[in-house]
Design an enzyme around this catalytic site. Structure first.
Site, mmCIF file in Angstrom:
data_model
loop_
_atom_site.group_PDB
_atom_site.id
_atom_site.type_symbol
_atom_site.label_atom_id
_atom_site.label_comp_id
_atom_site.label_asym_id
_atom_site.label_seq_id
_atom_site.Cartn_x
_atom_site.Cartn_y
_atom_site.Cartn_z
ATOM 1 N N LYS A 1 4.544 2.351 9.017
ATOM 2 C CA LYS A 1 3.497 3.400 9.310
ATOM 3 C C LYS A 1 2.288 2.282 9.224
ATOM 4 O O LYS A 1 1.529 2.350 10.395
ATOM 5 C CB LYS A 1 3.167 4.474 8.241
ATOM 6 C CG LYS A 1 2.197 5.170 8.411
ATOM 7 C CD LYS A 1 1.990 6.094 7.200
ATOM 8 C CE LYS A 1 3.431 6.903 7.082
ATOM 9 N NZ LYS A 1 3.110 8.056 5.909
ATOM 10 N N THR B 1 -5.333 12.972 6.604
ATOM 11 C CA THR B 1 -3.985 12.777 7.062
ATOM 12 C C THR B 1 -3.991 14.100 8.049
ATOM 13 O O THR B 1 -3.188 14.098 8.812
ATOM 14 C CB THR B 1 -3.129 13.207 5.884
ATOM 15 O OG1 THR B 1 -3.370 11.958 4.879
ATOM 16 C CG2 THR B 1 -1.631 12.939 6.295
ATOM 17 N N SER C 1 -7.449 5.266 3.976
ATOM 18 C CA SER C 1 -7.443 4.307 2.928
ATOM 19 C C SER C 1 -7.745 3.043 3.182
ATOM 20 O O SER C 1 -8.403 2.526 2.164
ATOM 21 C CB SER C 1 -6.044 4.603 2.360
ATOM 22 O OG SER C 1 -5.831 5.686 1.673
ATOM 23 N N LYS D 1 0.875 -1.165 -0.118
ATOM 24 C CA LYS D 1 0.006 -0.006 0.116
ATOM 25 C C LYS D 1 0.868 1.233 -0.080
ATOM 26 O O LYS D 1 1.822 1.266 0.977
ATOM 27 C CB LYS D 1 -0.739 0.089 1.142
ATOM 28 C CG LYS D 1 -1.756 1.051 0.933
ATOM 29 C CD LYS D 1 -2.992 0.808 0.189
ATOM 30 C CE LYS D 1 -4.089 1.957 0.189
ATOM 31 N NZ LYS D 1 -3.477 3.178 -0.485
ATOM 32 N N LYS E 1 5.453 2.183 -2.640
ATOM 33 C CA LYS E 1 5.409 3.513 -2.927
ATOM 34 C C LYS E 1 5.582 3.609 -4.512
ATOM 35 O O LYS E 1 6.305 2.756 -5.077
ATOM 36 C CB LYS E 1 6.301 4.478 -2.354
ATOM 37 C CG LYS E 1 5.879 5.925 -2.262
ATOM 38 C CD LYS E 1 4.788 6.270 -1.143
ATOM 39 C CE LYS E 1 4.493 7.823 -0.760
ATOM 40 N NZ LYS E 1 3.481 7.827 0.332
#
Length: 417
Positions: free
Chosen positions: A97, A192, A351, A73, A109
């Site tokens: 994270k 966020t 998400s 992710k 990423k």
């Protein structure tokens, strides 16, 4: 951030925190070797037909760091500094994270090394679709799920979802951060920033700081920074400075964020807001405030300016904005840094909620999204606070210990070790 800052590349800087955690957890060499590297890295050509009929080729990346706890992710950024090492660093941060936030994902990423400001809307769409096509064979709703990042948006995700759907049929769970009209989650755009402010409120309460007496400076007024500033002000915190790529503004009595948004919409920048003082991004970092929130790019607090940081508390809303060398200087000075893998975990947490809703074909009310976000974020903050107090460590060390410990346990249970 590209190249080296304080003598370390971005991936080396992130792995410095990993190795500190691995040392304290006494991980075996085999475990350390598995977790500090990346599972898969791909570099793809992205041929791009320009609006004037000419062609150019840009390069894109997708790095899958670790999938022991679930599907990979991570977001996709469009930036001229988004090289392979930077994307590796960001992918590894996602692994720690998601583990710290306790959502069942691994870390990945993506990026395209391009200045998106140089492209038209049509060129951006064509580039996005071509990139998605080039990496499509390593992604999937149960394999690797993309999301927005720097210079990408809900519209970018809509293009990606549509392009993937041409190959696999309608698959909304292939990306998160989509428009609500296409299966995006309520509350995702603010997530966020909302998570950052939840952490701010918890940290202020721990210190018995009253919001109205707590001054806050936010570097970066994009999606994360603007939501952070607005939500902090709504909770009574005195946001005295914000900035974007062109510069910043300051008001000792606190900024009117509604007026700032109107000025930004009219001019394209926060700079020049009537009734405020101008300052540079570097000057914002060293303002005499209680809380500094870097919410733009990495590597902005370094050994060169760490001695001049006046804030007593730093919240890393951006990814790796404080270098390891600066971390040590700040710790020696008594400045507390709450790390990115905790502070900006709100985005990946919601998400996860969006992905879950897409798989179930069911939408949650926004209150449910925000309540569940609070449960995850406040729970992660409490876990970091407790471990840091128990071990006498910094919040970053405590956060990485928790994340690394959870990923190592999953890797062992799956038989990787």
């Amino acid at each position: 951030m590209t190249g080296t800052v304080d003598g370390l590349s971005p991936f080396e800087a992130v792995n410095a925190s990993f190795h500190r955690a691995a040392d304290r957890l006494a991980l075996s060499d085999a475990t350390r070797d598995l977790l500090c590297g990346t599972y898969r890295e791909i570099r793809v050509q992205v041929p791009l037909r320009m609006s004037d009929g000419s062609s150019r080729t840009v390069y894109g990346y997708r790095v899958q760091h670790n999938g022991a706890r679930g599907p990979y992710k991570g977001g996709v950024r469009y930036h001229q500094d988004a090289d392979l090492d930077e994307v590796r660093a960001l992918a590894s941060l996602m692994t720690w994270k998601t583990a710290l936030a306790d959502v069942p994902f691994g870390g990945a990423k993506g990026g395209i090394q391009v200045d998106p400001a140089s492209l038209t809307a049509g060129e951006l769409e064509r580039m996005t679709r071509r990139y998605l096509h080039q990496v499509s064979y390593v992604i999937g709703e149960h394999r690797d799920i993309m999301a927005p990042d720097v210079n990408t948006s809900a519209q970018t995700m809509a293009w990606m979802m549509d392009e993937y759907g041409r190959k696999a049929g309608h698959t909304p769970a292939i990306v998160t951060g989509k428009p609500v009209e296409l299966g995006g989650s309520l509350g995702r755009e603010a997530a966020t920033g909302r998570g950052t402010v939840m952490i701010l409120a918890e940290a202020a309460a721990d210190r018995a700081w009253q919001p109205e007496d707590t001054t806050v400076a936010v570097q970066g007024y994009g999606n994360v920074g603007s939501w952070t500033a607005r939500l902090a002000a709504e909770q009574g915190f005195r946001v005295v400075a914000v900035s974007d790529v062109k510069g910043g503004i300051f008001s000792a009595r606190g900024l009117d964020l509604g007026a700032v948004d109107e000025h930004l919409s009219a001019t394209g920048s926060v700079v020049g807001m009537p009734g405020t003082d101008a300052l540079t991004n570097d000057e914002l970092l060293t303002l005499d405030v209680a809380v500094l929130i870097p919410a733009a790019l990495g590597g902005v607090v370094t050994s060169a300016n760490a001695e001049r940081i006046s804030a007593r508390l730093i919240l890393e809303a951006a990814n790796h904005p404080v270098t390891p060398a600066a971390d040590d200087i700040l710790a020696d000075r008594g400045v507390v840094v709450l790390p990115d893998i905790l502070v900006n975990a709100g985005g990946v947490t919601v998400s996860y909620f969006e992905w879950t809703q897409n798989l179930q074909q069911f939408r949650w009310p926004e209150k449910q999204v925000n309540d569940e976000l609070r449960r995850h974020i406040v729970g992660a903050f409490a876990a970091v606070r407790e471990r840091a107090a128990r071990h006498g460590s910094t919040p970053r060390d405590a956060a990485f210990e928790i994340g690394v410990e959870r990923v190592a346990a999953a890797a062992s249970l799956r038989g990787y070790l």
